[in-house]
Design a protein around this motif. Structure first.
Motif, PDB file in Angstrom:
ATOM      1  N   ALA A 102      -6.231   6.084   2.894  1.00 49.81           N
ATOM      2  CA  ALA A 102      -7.005   4.969   2.346  1.00 49.81           C
ATOM      3  C   ALA A 102      -6.283   4.467   1.103  1.00 49.81           C
ATOM      4  CB  ALA A 102      -8.419   5.425   1.991  1.00 49.81           C
ATOM      5  N   LEU A 103      -6.304   3.156   0.891  1.00 54.58           N
ATOM      6  CA  LEU A 103      -5.628   2.544  -0.257  1.00 54.58           C
ATOM      7  C   LEU A 103      -6.660   2.052  -1.267  1.00 54.58           C
ATOM      8  CD1 LEU A 103      -2.920   0.327   1.512  1.00 54.58           C
ATOM      9  CD2 LEU A 103      -2.831   2.774   0.991  1.00 54.58           C
ATOM     10  N   ILE A 104      -6.287   2.104  -2.545  1.00 50.21           N
ATOM     11  CA  ILE A 104      -7.176   1.620  -3.602  1.00 50.21           C
ATOM     12  C   ILE A 104      -6.399   0.729  -4.564  1.00 50.21           C
ATOM     13  CG2 ILE A 104      -8.615   2.285  -5.572  1.00 50.21           C
ATOM     14  CD1 ILE A 104      -9.371   4.803  -4.087  1.00 50.21           C
ATOM     15  N   GLY A 105      -6.934  -0.454  -4.822  1.00 52.19           N
ATOM     16  CA  GLY A 105      -6.331  -1.376  -5.782  1.00 52.19           C
ATOM     17  C   GLY A 105      -7.400  -1.979  -6.663  1.00 52.19           C
ATOM     18  N   ILE A 106      -6.989  -2.555  -7.788  1.00 55.71           N
ATOM     19  CA  ILE A 106      -7.972  -3.164  -8.696  1.00 55.71           C
ATOM     20  C   ILE A 106      -7.580  -4.603  -9.024  1.00 55.71           C
ATOM     21  CG2 ILE A 106      -8.705  -0.986  -9.752  1.00 55.71           C
ATOM     22  CD1 ILE A 106      -6.928  -1.698 -12.176  1.00 55.71           C
ATOM     23  N   ILE A 107      -8.596  -5.431  -9.221  1.00 62.01           N
ATOM     24  CA  ILE A 107      -8.407  -6.820  -9.634  1.00 62.01           C
ATOM     25  C   ILE A 107      -8.721  -6.910 -11.125  1.00 62.01           C
ATOM     26  CG2 ILE A 107      -9.204  -9.201  -9.341  1.00 62.01           C
ATOM     27  CD1 ILE A 107     -10.105  -8.383  -6.498  1.00 62.01           C
ATOM     28  N   GLY A 110       2.218   7.563   7.252  1.00 61.22           N
ATOM     29  CA  GLY A 110       0.762   7.495   7.180  1.00 61.22           C
ATOM     30  C   GLY A 110       0.220   6.263   7.869  1.00 61.22           C
ATOM     31  N   GLU A 111      -1.069   6.302   8.215  1.00 62.79           N
ATOM     32  CA  GLU A 111      -1.748   5.167   8.838  1.00 62.79           C
ATOM     33  C   GLU A 111      -2.923   4.770   7.951  1.00 62.79           C
ATOM     34  OE1 GLU A 111      -3.907   3.947  13.052  1.00 62.79           O
ATOM     35  OE2 GLU A 111      -3.658   6.060  12.517  1.00 62.79           O
ATOM     36  N   VAL A 112      -2.904   3.537   7.477  1.00 65.71           N
ATOM     37  CA  VAL A 112      -3.967   3.059   6.597  1.00 65.71           C
ATOM     38  C   VAL A 112      -5.173   2.660   7.440  1.00 65.71           C
ATOM     39  CG1 VAL A 112      -4.637   1.292   4.918  1.00 65.71           C
ATOM     40  CG2 VAL A 112      -2.333   2.271   4.855  1.00 65.71           C
ATOM     41  N   VAL A 113      -6.321   3.290   7.166  1.00 65.50           N
ATOM     42  CA  VAL A 113      -7.530   2.991   7.930  1.00 65.50           C
ATOM     43  C   VAL A 113      -8.550   2.215   7.099  1.00 65.50           C
ATOM     44  CG1 VAL A 113      -7.281   4.927   9.513  1.00 65.50           C
ATOM     45  CG2 VAL A 113      -8.506   5.264   7.374  1.00 65.50           C
ATOM     46  N   LYS A 114      -8.357   2.154   5.783  1.00 63.50           N
ATOM     47  CA  LYS A 114      -9.321   1.444   4.940  1.00 63.50           C
ATOM     48  C   LYS A 114      -8.681   1.086   3.598  1.00 63.50           C
ATOM     49  CE  LYS A 114     -13.749   0.463   3.645  1.00 63.50           C
ATOM     50  NZ  LYS A 114     -14.615  -0.549   4.257  1.00 63.50           N
ATOM     51  N   ARG A 115      -9.053  -0.084   3.083  1.00 65.95           N
ATOM     52  CA  ARG A 115      -8.639  -0.494   1.739  1.00 65.95           C
ATOM     53  C   ARG A 115      -9.887  -0.641   0.866  1.00 65.95           C
ATOM     54  NH1 ARG A 115      -4.282  -5.442   2.299  1.00 65.95           N
ATOM     55  NH2 ARG A 115      -2.778  -4.420   3.687  1.00 65.95           N
ATOM     56  N   PHE A 116      -9.795  -0.145  -0.346  1.00 65.50           N
ATOM     57  CA  PHE A 116     -10.863  -0.328  -1.321  1.00 65.50           C
ATOM     58  C   PHE A 116     -10.316  -1.138  -2.489  1.00 65.50           C
ATOM     59  CE2 PHE A 116     -12.040   3.521   0.920  1.00 65.50           C
ATOM     60  CZ  PHE A 116     -13.412   3.385   1.095  1.00 65.50           C
ATOM     61  N   VAL A 117     -11.031  -2.195  -2.877  1.00 63.24           N
ATOM     62  CA  VAL A 117     -10.602  -3.027  -4.007  1.00 63.24           C
ATOM     63  C   VAL A 117     -11.780  -3.186  -4.952  1.00 63.24           C
ATOM     64  CG1 VAL A 117      -9.739  -5.279  -4.727  1.00 63.24           C
ATOM     65  CG2 VAL A 117      -8.946  -4.288  -2.571  1.00 63.24           C
ATOM     66  N   PHE A 149     -16.504   7.861   2.407  1.00 61.60           N
ATOM     67  CA  PHE A 149     -15.603   7.446   3.488  1.00 61.60           C
ATOM     68  C   PHE A 149     -14.586   8.540   3.807  1.00 61.60           C
ATOM     69  CE2 PHE A 149     -11.822   5.394   5.218  1.00 61.60           C
ATOM     70  CZ  PHE A 149     -12.369   4.618   6.233  1.00 61.60           C
ATOM     71  N   VAL A 150     -14.034   9.163   2.773  1.00 61.94           N
ATOM     72  CA  VAL A 150     -13.040  10.237   2.957  1.00 61.94           C
ATOM     73  C   VAL A 150     -13.646  11.391   3.752  1.00 61.94           C
ATOM     74  CG1 VAL A 150     -11.744  12.038   1.727  1.00 61.94           C
ATOM     75  CG2 VAL A 150     -11.624   9.665   0.941  1.00 61.94           C
ATOM     76  N   LYS A 151     -14.875  11.756   3.402  1.00 59.45           N
ATOM     77  CA  LYS A 151     -15.538  12.888   4.054  1.00 59.45           C
ATOM     78  C   LYS A 151     -15.877  12.570   5.508  1.00 59.45           C
ATOM     79  CE  LYS A 151     -19.237  16.226   3.226  1.00 59.45           C
ATOM     80  NZ  LYS A 151     -20.393  16.580   2.354  1.00 59.45           N
ATOM     81  N   SER A 172      -5.065  11.407   2.807  1.00 59.26           N
ATOM     82  CA  SER A 172      -4.507  10.959   1.528  1.00 59.26           C
ATOM     83  C   SER A 172      -5.220   9.704   1.050  1.00 59.26           C
ATOM     84  CB  SER A 172      -3.011  10.643   1.659  1.00 59.26           C
ATOM     85  OG  SER A 172      -2.280  11.775   2.068  1.00 59.26           O
ATOM     86  N   VAL A 173      -5.448   9.639  -0.242  1.00 61.06           N
ATOM     87  CA  VAL A 173      -5.928   8.414  -0.888  1.00 61.06           C
ATOM     88  C   VAL A 173      -4.829   7.961  -1.833  1.00 61.06           C
ATOM     89  CG1 VAL A 173      -7.644   7.405  -2.441  1.00 61.06           C
ATOM     90  CG2 VAL A 173      -8.353   9.046  -0.685  1.00 61.06           C
ATOM     91  N   ILE A 174      -4.389   6.711  -1.656  1.00 60.96           N
ATOM     92  CA  ILE A 174      -3.213   6.223  -2.384  1.00 60.96           C
ATOM     93  C   ILE A 174      -3.603   5.060  -3.290  1.00 60.96           C
ATOM     94  CG2 ILE A 174      -0.857   5.340  -2.151  1.00 60.96           C
ATOM     95  CD1 ILE A 174      -0.909   6.528   0.739  1.00 60.96           C
ATOM     96  N   PHE A 175      -3.315   5.192  -4.573  1.00 62.47           N
ATOM     97  CA  PHE A 175      -3.614   4.161  -5.563  1.00 62.47           C
ATOM     98  C   PHE A 175      -2.386   3.283  -5.769  1.00 62.47           C
ATOM     99  CE2 PHE A 175      -6.875   7.223  -6.157  1.00 62.47           C
ATOM    100  CZ  PHE A 175      -7.941   6.600  -6.780  1.00 62.47           C
ATOM    101  N   ASP A 176      -2.619   1.972  -5.916  1.00 63.50           N
ATOM    102  CA  ASP A 176      -1.501   1.038  -6.057  1.00 63.50           C
ATOM    103  C   ASP A 176      -0.854   1.118  -7.438  1.00 63.50           C
ATOM    104  OD1 ASP A 176       0.201  -1.073  -5.087  1.00 63.50           O
ATOM    105  OD2 ASP A 176      -0.893  -2.432  -6.402  1.00 63.50           O
TER     106      ASP A 176
END
Length: 404
Positions: free
Chosen positions: A13-18, A43-50, A73-75, A81-85
């Motif tokens: 899962a990816l995480i970014g901020i505005i 890795g395969e990205v299944v979800k993005r969180f912003v 969502f992770v559980k 893996s959770v990856i921060f930008d």
């Protein structure tokens, strides 16, 4: 992209901020690139969180509400893996790991992981290992808190030191050893560069995955590894090339990227000596990429950092076979025309036109417009050669009939 049929990819899962420095569109571009990096790493990205947040949370980077969403969502989806930008501080990484109970990576550690996979030679592996240890050192507290205790036993009485201090000392010693090893290799490479004689030196530079290695193979008729992945090649490759009747040295260098980790810039500075010592730079650009102008800016910034921005540069816009401008229907009176709608001919009338002959449009893969490319490179190299050896001009008379 990696072949999902043959390789089992780790869910991520990816995480970014505005915030003020990056708007919603910019964050989307960064996360698109981060997703490509994730695929490259396996890795395969299944979800993005912003999340829209002005200042990152000093404890968990994102807010508590968004963190609960991520945790749920992770559980529920068995995320590995959770990856921060953006780069996380050691404390943030430690806190997030305790909450999510999975691997926590940031953009820097992900790029370092890809570099570790891609490093083929001893020199590249040493550079990557040094960058990894320098990244790891301040994060040892988070990794080894369970070992923070006084050692005891025979021969260990007295002042002693905690396990964490021992680990830090081991890492510092390793960093010093790697720097010493790189210093020796740098001297060897400097000697090699000095032994190449006075041939004109040309270096391919550009963003990662723009086709530098493919272009290198076409020009030099060599077999440099090229693949449609980020950072396919890390090692600098140098080949002697002859265009017309004029020999010169051509080097293919590591690709650049936005938010390039400072540890990697430092570790790969010696590799970038090929760029510093080049007489001519061929700045290769993937014209088919929607953000190619920002890529150009990123490369120019790194060239400036290593003191090479004032060199003679020819812009080579590659992958014209993939370029597809967005279209506006004839009856669409609402959509405004933007740069995304420009044809190649229209692009050449913009700031491209101010570069004159220093802008070329090619397809290295399909070998489109390569004769014009060779002619331009030949003329630029010959100009440098004649300036350097005014009395040797008779050895390499002008040879333009090759391109007619």
């Amino acid at each position: 992209m990696l072949d999902k049929k043959n390789i089992e990819l780790e869910k991520a899962a990816l995480i970014g901020i505005i915030n003020k420095s990056q708007n919603e569109q910019k964050v989307k571009e960064y996360l698109d690139e981060l997703e490509f990096l994730t695929y490259t790493a396996g890795g395969e990205v299944v979800k993005r969180f912003v999340q829209r947040i002005e200042v990152p949370n000093p404890k968990t980077f994102i807010g508590s509400g968004k963190m609960e969403d991520v945790q749920r969502f992770v559980k529920e989806n068995d995320i590995g893996s959770v990856i921060f930008d953006d780069e996380l501080s050691p404390a943030q990484q430690n806190n997030i790991e305790k909450i999510l109970r999975c691997k926590i990576l940031d953009r820097t550690s992900l790029i370092l992981d890809i570099f570790a996979q891609r490093a083929q030679t001893s020199y590249a592996r040493t550079q990557v290992e040094l960058a990894q240890y320098e990244y790891l050192l301040p994060r040892l507290t988070g990794l080894w808190t369970h070992l923070e205790r006084q050692r005891g036993g025979i021969g260990m009485r007295g002042p002693g030191e905690t396990e964490i201090e021992t680990d830090r000392r081991i890492v510092r010693d390793r960093i010093a050893l790697l720097k010493k090893k790189l210093g020796k290799i740098d001297k060897q490479m400097e000697t090699q560069r000095g032994n190449r004689g006075a041939l004109v030196r040309v270096a391919l530079v550009g963003y990662t995955n723009v086709g530098k290695s493919t272009l290198m193979n076409v020009i030099s008729k060599s077999d440099v590894f090229a693949e449609d992945k980020l950072f396919a090649t890390l090692d600098t490759t140098v080949r002697k090339v002859v265009i017309g009747n004029l020999p010169f040295l051509l080097s293919d260098t590591v690709g650049f990227i936005r938010k390039l980790p400072t540890q990697l810039v430092e570790s790969f500075k010696s590799t970038l000596d090929e760029v510093r010592e080049a007489d001519l730079l061929l700045h290769v650009v993937d014209i088919s990429h929607p953000n190619f102008e920002e890529h150009i800016e990123s490369v120019n910034q790194i060239l400036d950092e290593i003191g090479s921005a004032d060199k003679k540069i020819i812009m080579v816009f590659n992958k014209i076979d993939r370029y597809r401008p967005e279209t506006i229907e004839e009856d669409d009176l609402v959509t405004e025309k933007t740069a995304a709608h420009f044809t190649l001919e229209e692009w050449q009338k913009t700031w491209f036109g101010r570069m004159g002959n220093d802008a070329l449009f090619i397809s290295a893969l399909n070998k489109d417009n390569l004769d014009g490319f060779r002619k331009k490179v030949y003329q630029a190299v010959r100009e440098i050669h004649v300036t350097r050896f005014p009395y040797n001009n008779f050895l390499y008379p002008e040879h333009l009939d090759t391109f007619s």
